[in-house]
Design a protein around this motif. Sequence first.
Motif, mmCIF file in Angstrom:
data_model
loop_
_atom_site.group_PDB
_atom_site.id
_atom_site.type_symbol
_atom_site.label_atom_id
_atom_site.label_comp_id
_atom_site.label_asym_id
_atom_site.label_seq_id
_atom_site.Cartn_x
_atom_site.Cartn_y
_atom_site.Cartn_z
ATOM 1 N N MET A 1 25.313 25.550 63.494
ATOM 2 C CA MET A 1 25.786 25.867 62.153
ATOM 3 C C MET A 1 26.369 27.272 62.127
ATOM 4 S SD MET A 1 25.046 23.301 60.058
ATOM 5 C CE MET A 1 24.723 23.921 58.410
ATOM 6 N N LYS A 2 27.515 27.414 61.468
ATOM 7 C CA LYS A 2 28.184 28.698 61.367
ATOM 8 C C LYS A 2 28.165 29.196 59.927
ATOM 9 C CE LYS A 2 29.600 28.811 65.709
ATOM 10 N NZ LYS A 2 29.116 29.819 66.669
ATOM 11 N N ARG A 3 28.212 30.513 59.804
ATOM 12 C CA ARG A 3 28.293 31.171 58.496
ATOM 13 C C ARG A 3 29.578 31.982 58.491
ATOM 14 N NH1 ARG A 3 23.359 34.649 55.948
ATOM 15 N NH2 ARG A 3 24.421 35.504 54.135
ATOM 16 N N VAL A 4 30.496 31.640 57.601
ATOM 17 C CA VAL A 4 31.830 32.232 57.611
ATOM 18 C C VAL A 4 32.090 32.944 56.296
ATOM 19 C CG1 VAL A 4 34.305 31.762 57.778
ATOM 20 C CG2 VAL A 4 32.699 30.465 59.182
ATOM 21 N N GLN A 5 32.606 34.165 56.391
ATOM 22 C CA GLN A 5 33.038 34.898 55.204
ATOM 23 C C GLN A 5 34.544 34.773 55.069
ATOM 24 O OE1 GLN A 5 31.378 38.833 54.052
ATOM 25 N NE2 GLN A 5 33.473 39.556 54.214
ATOM 26 N N PHE A 6 34.983 34.255 53.928
ATOM 27 C CA PHE A 6 36.402 34.071 53.634
ATOM 28 C C PHE A 6 36.872 35.128 52.644
ATOM 29 C CE2 PHE A 6 34.949 29.805 54.765
ATOM 30 C CZ PHE A 6 35.954 29.350 55.601
ATOM 31 N N SER A 7 38.131 35.479 52.746
ATOM 32 C CA SER A 7 38.804 36.281 51.731
ATOM 33 C C SER A 7 40.080 35.545 51.359
ATOM 34 C CB SER A 7 39.130 37.681 52.253
ATOM 35 O OG SER A 7 39.797 38.443 51.251
ATOM 36 N N VAL A 8 40.240 35.252 50.075
ATOM 37 C CA VAL A 8 41.346 34.413 49.613
ATOM 38 C C VAL A 8 42.101 35.140 48.509
ATOM 39 C CG1 VAL A 8 41.966 32.216 48.557
ATOM 40 C CG2 VAL A 8 40.064 32.318 50.170
ATOM 41 N N THR A 9 43.414 35.129 48.586
ATOM 42 C CA THR A 9 44.259 35.645 47.512
ATOM 43 C C THR A 9 45.149 34.503 47.036
ATOM 44 O OG1 THR A 9 44.277 37.867 48.480
ATOM 45 C CG2 THR A 9 45.967 37.363 46.840
ATOM 46 N N TYR A 10 44.923 34.081 45.797
ATOM 47 C CA TYR A 10 45.649 32.935 45.252
ATOM 48 C C TYR A 10 46.978 33.377 44.630
ATOM 49 C CZ TYR A 10 41.307 30.259 45.693
ATOM 50 O OH TYR A 10 40.190 29.635 46.171
ATOM 51 N N PRO A 11 47.948 32.477 44.615
ATOM 52 C CA PRO A 11 49.175 32.774 43.867
ATOM 53 C C PRO A 11 48.871 32.826 42.378
ATOM 54 C CG PRO A 11 49.166 30.500 44.609
ATOM 55 C CD PRO A 11 47.998 31.151 45.270
ATOM 56 N N GLU A 12 49.742 33.418 41.611
ATOM 57 C CA GLU A 12 49.520 33.640 40.180
ATOM 58 C C GLU A 12 49.083 32.380 39.445
ATOM 59 O OE1 GLU A 12 49.276 35.381 36.455
ATOM 60 O OE2 GLU A 12 49.420 36.320 38.433
ATOM 61 N N ARG A 13 49.681 31.254 39.772
ATOM 62 C CA ARG A 13 49.404 30.017 39.036
ATOM 63 C C ARG A 13 47.979 29.497 39.262
ATOM 64 N NH1 ARG A 13 49.820 25.630 42.505
ATOM 65 N NH2 ARG A 13 50.638 26.146 44.581
ATOM 66 N N LEU A 14 47.302 29.976 40.305
ATOM 67 C CA LEU A 14 45.966 29.481 40.620
ATOM 68 C C LEU A 14 44.859 30.492 40.331
ATOM 69 C CD1 LEU A 14 46.594 27.633 44.024
ATOM 70 C CD2 LEU A 14 46.584 26.673 41.704
ATOM 71 N N ILE A 15 45.223 31.665 39.816
ATOM 72 C CA ILE A 15 44.217 32.694 39.562
ATOM 73 C C ILE A 15 43.402 32.354 38.317
ATOM 74 C CG2 ILE A 15 43.837 35.134 39.049
ATOM 75 C CD1 ILE A 15 46.368 35.780 40.545
ATOM 76 N N HIS A 16 42.097 32.476 38.431
ATOM 77 C CA HIS A 16 41.225 32.252 37.276
ATOM 78 C C HIS A 16 41.510 33.331 36.224
ATOM 79 C CE1 HIS A 16 37.527 32.030 34.884
ATOM 80 N NE2 HIS A 16 37.370 30.806 35.383
ATOM 81 N N PRO A 17 41.502 32.967 34.929
ATOM 82 C CA PRO A 17 41.841 33.953 33.887
ATOM 83 C C PRO A 17 40.935 35.183 33.884
ATOM 84 C CG PRO A 17 40.966 31.917 32.933
ATOM 85 C CD PRO A 17 41.287 31.630 34.355
ATOM 86 N N LEU A 18 39.662 35.006 34.194
ATOM 87 C CA LEU A 18 38.770 36.160 34.246
ATOM 88 C C LEU A 18 39.189 37.093 35.378
ATOM 89 C CD1 LEU A 18 34.941 36.155 33.808
ATOM 90 C CD2 LEU A 18 35.934 37.292 35.785
ATOM 91 N N HIS A 19 39.537 36.512 36.513
ATOM 92 C CA HIS A 19 39.969 37.322 37.646
ATOM 93 C C HIS A 19 41.303 38.003 37.349
ATOM 94 C CE1 HIS A 19 40.662 37.641 42.281
ATOM 95 N NE2 HIS A 19 40.296 38.792 41.740
ATOM 96 N N ARG A 20 42.177 37.308 36.656
ATOM 97 C CA ARG A 20 43.473 37.895 36.303
ATOM 98 C C ARG A 20 43.272 39.163 35.468
ATOM 99 N NH1 ARG A 20 45.488 33.723 34.366
ATOM 100 N NH2 ARG A 20 46.671 33.035 36.193
ATOM 101 N N ARG A 21 42.307 39.121 34.562
ATOM 102 C CA ARG A 21 42.039 40.295 33.731
ATOM 103 C C ARG A 21 41.502 41.454 34.581
ATOM 104 N NH1 ARG A 21 40.911 40.690 28.268
ATOM 105 N NH2 ARG A 21 42.468 39.009 28.105
ATOM 106 N N ILE A 22 40.709 41.142 35.604
ATOM 107 C CA ILE A 22 40.149 42.184 36.469
ATOM 108 C C ILE A 22 41.245 42.880 37.269
ATOM 109 C CG2 ILE A 22 38.646 42.588 38.473
ATOM 110 C CD1 ILE A 22 36.866 40.350 37.409
ATOM 111 N N THR A 23 42.272 42.121 37.661
ATOM 112 C CA THR A 23 43.350 42.720 38.463
ATOM 113 C C THR A 23 44.223 43.674 37.643
ATOM 114 O OG1 THR A 23 44.844 40.850 38.035
ATOM 115 C CG2 THR A 23 43.441 40.719 40.001
ATOM 116 N N GLU A 24 44.113 43.603 36.326
ATOM 117 C CA GLU A 24 44.839 44.548 35.486
ATOM 118 C C GLU A 24 44.114 45.895 35.500
ATOM 119 O OE1 GLU A 24 44.805 42.633 31.719
ATOM 120 O OE2 GLU A 24 46.118 40.986 32.360
ATOM 121 N N ALA A 25 44.820 46.942 35.236
ATOM 122 C CA ALA A 25 44.208 48.267 35.238
ATOM 123 C C ALA A 25 43.094 48.331 34.197
ATOM 124 C CB ALA A 25 45.263 49.334 34.951
ATOM 125 N N GLY A 26 41.907 48.706 34.617
ATOM 126 C CA GLY A 26 40.777 48.777 33.696
ATOM 127 C C GLY A 26 39.524 49.185 34.432
#
Length: 217
Positions: A1-26
């Motif tokens: 069994m393996k344990r893998v850490q992923f890092s994913v950057t979605y295109p704009e159309r797939l970004i969750h709205p909460l995450h979209r707000r975090i990417t804005e300056a704040g």
Amino acid sequence: MKRVQFSVTYPERLIHPLHRRITEAGPVTRAELLTWSPTADATTLFWCDADADATASVVDAVDSLVASELVEGGGGTYAFLRQESYEFAPAVLDAIAAARVAFLPPVVFLDTGAVRFEAVGETGALGAFHEALADLSDATIERVREFDRAASPSRLTDRQRAALEAAVEAGYYEVPRDGTIADVAAALDCSTSTAGELVRKAEAAVIREFVAVDERE
């Protein structure tokens, strides 16, 4: 069994709205999805690295929100959310549902736009999941390790937990130190050597888990 850490950057159309707000300056630069419930409505526990007012401004981006409760703590704010839906893009949910892997909390949303999380499974299943992610996003494998059911604070024996509690109450962890292992032994009604062994094993479990969590961040 393996344990893998992923890092994913979605295109704009797939970004969750909460995450979209975090990417804005704040003030919120990091949100962690700590747990979620398999119920008809979407019940989740988030943590954000900012105060309650700033967290509220991020939570308000979720259109399906039915109720929320914000509690400051952990150096930020916990957000208990109940939604009509999770609001993840259907393509993302389909990839998760089809995956033959298990996911480990937390799911970390960063102001850089990246989503970081860990999954556990057999090599072939993890590879297939990575391919599915790559079809949707910029997906990177950051770390691969053998999965190890290591001891954690939640799996301390009752005796080990009692030893730590006695050590805290005795002042063993104060700076400067007020208590001794002998004080722990007296509280537990055992020998000094037994108390010392219980404290050492409990400390080792807690520290191993702390280091593992720190590596995932």
